[in-house]
Scaffold this motif. Structure first.
Motif, PDB file in Angstrom:
ATOM      1  N   THR A   1      11.470  39.132  64.202  1.00  0.00           N
ATOM      2  CA  THR A   1      11.239  38.451  65.057  1.00  0.00           C
ATOM      3  C   THR A   1      12.379  37.328  65.400  1.00  0.00           C
ATOM      4  O   THR A   1      13.308  37.150  64.465  1.00  0.00           O
ATOM      5  CB  THR A   1      10.136  37.368  64.645  1.00  0.00           C
ATOM      6  OG1 THR A   1      10.532  36.841  63.376  1.00  0.00           O
ATOM      7  CG2 THR A   1       8.770  38.262  64.358  1.00  0.00           C
ATOM      8  N   ARG A   2      12.379  36.768  66.325  1.00  0.00           N
ATOM      9  CA  ARG A   2      13.386  35.792  66.909  1.00  0.00           C
ATOM     10  C   ARG A   2      12.679  34.639  67.507  1.00  0.00           C
ATOM     11  O   ARG A   2      11.940  34.756  68.364  1.00  0.00           O
ATOM     12  CB  ARG A   2      14.549  36.455  67.799  1.00  0.00           C
ATOM     13  CG  ARG A   2      15.781  35.326  68.095  1.00  0.00           C
ATOM     14  CD  ARG A   2      16.772  36.046  68.611  1.00  0.00           C
ATOM     15  NE  ARG A   2      16.293  36.970  69.755  1.00  0.00           N
ATOM     16  CZ  ARG A   2      16.846  37.138  70.930  1.00  0.00           C
ATOM     17  NH1 ARG A   2      17.451  36.116  71.426  1.00  0.00           N
ATOM     18  NH2 ARG A   2      16.399  38.126  71.812  1.00  0.00           N
ATOM     19  N   TYR A   3      12.965  33.514  67.118  1.00  0.00           N
ATOM     20  CA  TYR A   3      12.546  32.278  67.611  1.00  0.00           C
ATOM     21  C   TYR A   3      13.099  32.066  69.040  1.00  0.00           C
ATOM     22  O   TYR A   3      14.274  32.062  69.155  1.00  0.00           O
ATOM     23  CB  TYR A   3      12.961  31.107  66.709  1.00  0.00           C
ATOM     24  CG  TYR A   3      12.171  29.690  67.414  1.00  0.00           C
ATOM     25  CD1 TYR A   3      11.133  29.148  67.097  1.00  0.00           C
ATOM     26  CD2 TYR A   3      13.369  28.823  67.993  1.00  0.00           C
ATOM     27  CE1 TYR A   3      10.695  27.937  67.773  1.00  0.00           C
ATOM     28  CE2 TYR A   3      12.824  27.377  68.154  1.00  0.00           C
ATOM     29  CZ  TYR A   3      11.668  27.093  68.082  1.00  0.00           C
ATOM     30  OH  TYR A   3      11.321  26.007  68.580  1.00  0.00           O
ATOM     31  N   LEU A   4      12.270  31.683  70.095  1.00  0.00           N
ATOM     32  CA  LEU A   4      12.978  31.615  71.516  1.00  0.00           C
ATOM     33  C   LEU A   4      12.556  30.031  71.742  1.00  0.00           C
ATOM     34  O   LEU A   4      13.267  29.551  72.626  1.00  0.00           O
ATOM     35  CB  LEU A   4      12.140  32.567  72.435  1.00  0.00           C
ATOM     36  CG  LEU A   4      12.401  33.859  72.191  1.00  0.00           C
ATOM     37  CD1 LEU A   4      11.487  34.800  73.345  1.00  0.00           C
ATOM     38  CD2 LEU A   4      13.982  34.414  72.232  1.00  0.00           C
TER      39      LEU A   4
ATOM     40  N   THR B   1       3.011  25.241  70.834  1.00  0.00           N
ATOM     41  CA  THR B   1       2.905  26.516  71.114  1.00  0.00           C
ATOM     42  C   THR B   1       4.416  27.081  70.805  1.00  0.00           C
ATOM     43  O   THR B   1       5.521  26.407  71.123  1.00  0.00           O
ATOM     44  CB  THR B   1       2.690  26.733  72.474  1.00  0.00           C
ATOM     45  OG1 THR B   1       1.450  26.330  72.938  1.00  0.00           O
ATOM     46  CG2 THR B   1       2.942  28.288  72.962  1.00  0.00           C
ATOM     47  N   VAL B   2       4.496  28.021  70.255  1.00  0.00           N
ATOM     48  CA  VAL B   2       5.931  28.717  69.739  1.00  0.00           C
ATOM     49  C   VAL B   2       5.876  29.962  70.286  1.00  0.00           C
ATOM     50  O   VAL B   2       4.973  30.846  70.148  1.00  0.00           O
ATOM     51  CB  VAL B   2       5.903  28.914  68.189  1.00  0.00           C
ATOM     52  CG1 VAL B   2       7.117  29.493  67.857  1.00  0.00           C
ATOM     53  CG2 VAL B   2       5.788  27.563  67.538  1.00  0.00           C
TER      54      VAL B   2
ATOM     55  N   LEU C   1      -5.480  29.816  65.872  1.00  0.00           N
ATOM     56  CA  LEU C   1      -4.260  29.955  66.508  1.00  0.00           C
ATOM     57  C   LEU C   1      -4.627  31.090  67.421  1.00  0.00           C
ATOM     58  O   LEU C   1      -5.638  31.924  67.176  1.00  0.00           O
ATOM     59  CB  LEU C   1      -3.651  30.603  65.190  1.00  0.00           C
ATOM     60  CG  LEU C   1      -2.344  31.378  65.504  1.00  0.00           C
ATOM     61  CD1 LEU C   1      -1.029  30.579  66.260  1.00  0.00           C
ATOM     62  CD2 LEU C   1      -1.851  32.050  63.988  1.00  0.00           C
ATOM     63  N   VAL C   2      -4.059  31.121  68.506  1.00  0.00           N
ATOM     64  CA  VAL C   2      -3.970  32.284  69.507  1.00  0.00           C
ATOM     65  C   VAL C   2      -2.586  32.590  69.929  1.00  0.00           C
ATOM     66  O   VAL C   2      -1.782  31.992  70.240  1.00  0.00           O
ATOM     67  CB  VAL C   2      -4.838  31.579  70.860  1.00  0.00           C
ATOM     68  CG1 VAL C   2      -4.788  32.753  71.772  1.00  0.00           C
ATOM     69  CG2 VAL C   2      -6.114  30.883  70.660  1.00  0.00           C
ATOM     70  N   ILE C   3      -2.544  34.116  69.672  1.00  0.00           N
ATOM     71  CA  ILE C   3      -1.398  34.829  69.809  1.00  0.00           C
ATOM     72  C   ILE C   3      -1.628  35.662  71.153  1.00  0.00           C
ATOM     73  O   ILE C   3      -2.537  36.687  71.303  1.00  0.00           O
ATOM     74  CB  ILE C   3      -0.885  35.728  68.680  1.00  0.00           C
ATOM     75  CG1 ILE C   3      -0.900  34.778  67.405  1.00  0.00           C
ATOM     76  CG2 ILE C   3       0.276  36.439  68.810  1.00  0.00           C
ATOM     77  CD1 ILE C   3      -0.991  35.496  66.006  1.00  0.00           C
TER      78      ILE C   3
ATOM     79  N   THR D   1       9.600  45.788  72.421  1.00  0.00           N
ATOM     80  CA  THR D   1       9.836  44.508  72.345  1.00  0.00           C
ATOM     81  C   THR D   1       8.842  43.627  73.415  1.00  0.00           C
ATOM     82  O   THR D   1       8.035  44.145  74.073  1.00  0.00           O
ATOM     83  CB  THR D   1      11.296  44.292  73.257  1.00  0.00           C
ATOM     84  OG1 THR D   1      12.277  45.021  72.582  1.00  0.00           O
ATOM     85  CG2 THR D   1      11.707  42.779  73.578  1.00  0.00           C
ATOM     86  N   VAL D   2       8.513  42.674  72.722  1.00  0.00           N
ATOM     87  CA  VAL D   2       7.521  41.602  73.254  1.00  0.00           C
ATOM     88  C   VAL D   2       7.766  40.185  72.975  1.00  0.00           C
ATOM     89  O   VAL D   2       8.264  39.951  71.711  1.00  0.00           O
ATOM     90  CB  VAL D   2       5.852  42.162  72.906  1.00  0.00           C
ATOM     91  CG1 VAL D   2       5.929  41.742  71.432  1.00  0.00           C
ATOM     92  CG2 VAL D   2       4.913  41.539  73.816  1.00  0.00           C
ATOM     93  N   ASP D   3       7.621  39.520  73.828  1.00  0.00           N
ATOM     94  CA  ASP D   3       7.601  37.913  73.600  1.00  0.00           C
ATOM     95  C   ASP D   3       6.141  37.454  73.407  1.00  0.00           C
ATOM     96  O   ASP D   3       5.290  37.745  74.386  1.00  0.00           O
ATOM     97  CB  ASP D   3       8.456  37.326  74.798  1.00  0.00           C
ATOM     98  CG  ASP D   3       9.836  37.358  74.844  1.00  0.00           C
ATOM     99  OD1 ASP D   3      10.222  38.044  74.067  1.00  0.00           O
ATOM    100  OD2 ASP D   3      10.348  37.099  75.947  1.00  0.00           O
ATOM    101  N   LEU D   4       5.948  36.685  72.383  1.00  0.00           N
ATOM    102  CA  LEU D   4       4.408  36.423  71.992  1.00  0.00           C
ATOM    103  C   LEU D   4       4.427  34.795  71.811  1.00  0.00           C
ATOM    104  O   LEU D   4       5.413  34.302  71.260  1.00  0.00           O
ATOM    105  CB  LEU D   4       4.131  36.891  70.738  1.00  0.00           C
ATOM    106  CG  LEU D   4       3.702  38.246  70.698  1.00  0.00           C
ATOM    107  CD1 LEU D   4       3.325  38.844  69.247  1.00  0.00           C
ATOM    108  CD2 LEU D   4       2.858  38.830  71.722  1.00  0.00           C
ATOM    109  N   ARG D   5       3.269  34.214  72.451  1.00  0.00           N
ATOM    110  CA  ARG D   5       3.276  32.725  72.094  1.00  0.00           C
ATOM    111  C   ARG D   5       2.048  32.519  71.147  1.00  0.00           C
ATOM    112  O   ARG D   5       1.113  33.293  71.254  1.00  0.00           O
ATOM    113  CB  ARG D   5       2.575  32.225  73.675  1.00  0.00           C
ATOM    114  CG  ARG D   5       3.722  32.185  74.547  1.00  0.00           C
ATOM    115  CD  ARG D   5       3.177  31.565  75.960  1.00  0.00           C
ATOM    116  NE  ARG D   5       1.823  31.580  76.269  1.00  0.00           N
ATOM    117  CZ  ARG D   5       1.397  32.624  76.689  1.00  0.00           C
ATOM    118  NH1 ARG D   5       1.939  33.419  77.337  1.00  0.00           N
ATOM    119  NH2 ARG D   5      -0.263  32.755  77.182  1.00  0.00           N
ATOM    120  N   TYR D   6       2.474  31.653  70.148  1.00  0.00           N
ATOM    121  CA  TYR D   6       1.643  31.165  69.038  1.00  0.00           C
ATOM    122  C   TYR D   6       0.976  29.853  69.281  1.00  0.00           C
ATOM    123  O   TYR D   6       1.970  28.899  69.430  1.00  0.00           O
ATOM    124  CB  TYR D   6       2.460  31.617  67.837  1.00  0.00           C
ATOM    125  CG  TYR D   6       2.828  32.703  67.421  1.00  0.00           C
ATOM    126  CD1 TYR D   6       2.352  33.452  66.244  1.00  0.00           C
ATOM    127  CD2 TYR D   6       3.960  33.527  68.142  1.00  0.00           C
ATOM    128  CE1 TYR D   6       2.748  34.849  66.025  1.00  0.00           C
ATOM    129  CE2 TYR D   6       4.524  34.626  67.517  1.00  0.00           C
ATOM    130  CZ  TYR D   6       3.910  35.430  66.724  1.00  0.00           C
ATOM    131  OH  TYR D   6       4.352  36.439  66.365  1.00  0.00           O
TER     132      TYR D   6
END
Length: 118
Positions: free
Chosen positions: A70-73, A84-85, A114-116, A97-102
């Motif tokens: 994982t990489r923090y964006l 929201t992370v 928590l919604v991912i 590869t996927v960008d996810l919002r937490y």
């Protein structure tokens, strides 16, 4: 006047969010579950998990199914108790590869919701 989300550096996130991200990235389902409120709801991939035990079981399955990094964006503060992370996951899952919002909702030092989602 409309309240807009406020950008946040990783180190400025609230302690429960940081601890969850670190534990999740390490694959430590028990540590993640320990951060959950008794009435927590976590939604991921269209499924909702109620309570810390269900969250721990879900995370245990999820972290053993695929290998990923994982990489923090970035992150934003959406309200007094909401953050929201966004993280990028690279791994051996479909798509690689996927960008996810937490989207976190906190209750004091615990995660209440928590919604991912992509």
């Amino acid at each position: 006047m409309t309240d807009l989300p406020t950008p946040v550096e990783r180190g400025d996130l609230p302690r429960p969010v940081l601890r969850y991200l670190d534990a999740h990235n390490a694959g430590d389902a028990a540590a993640c579950a320990a951060l959950m409120a008794p009435d927590v709801q976590v939604t991921d991939d269209g499924r909702t998990y109620d309570g810390p035990a269900a969250v721990e079981a879900w995370l245990g399955r999820a972290t053993s199914e695929y290998t990923y990094t994982t990489r923090y964006l970035g992150a934003v503060r959406d309200g007094p108790d909401r953050w929201t992370v966004t993280q990028r996951l690279d791994g051996d899952f479909p798509g690689n590869t996927v960008d996810l919002r937490y989207a976190f909702t906190l209750a004091g030092d615990l995660v209440r919701r928590l919604v991912i989602a992509p």
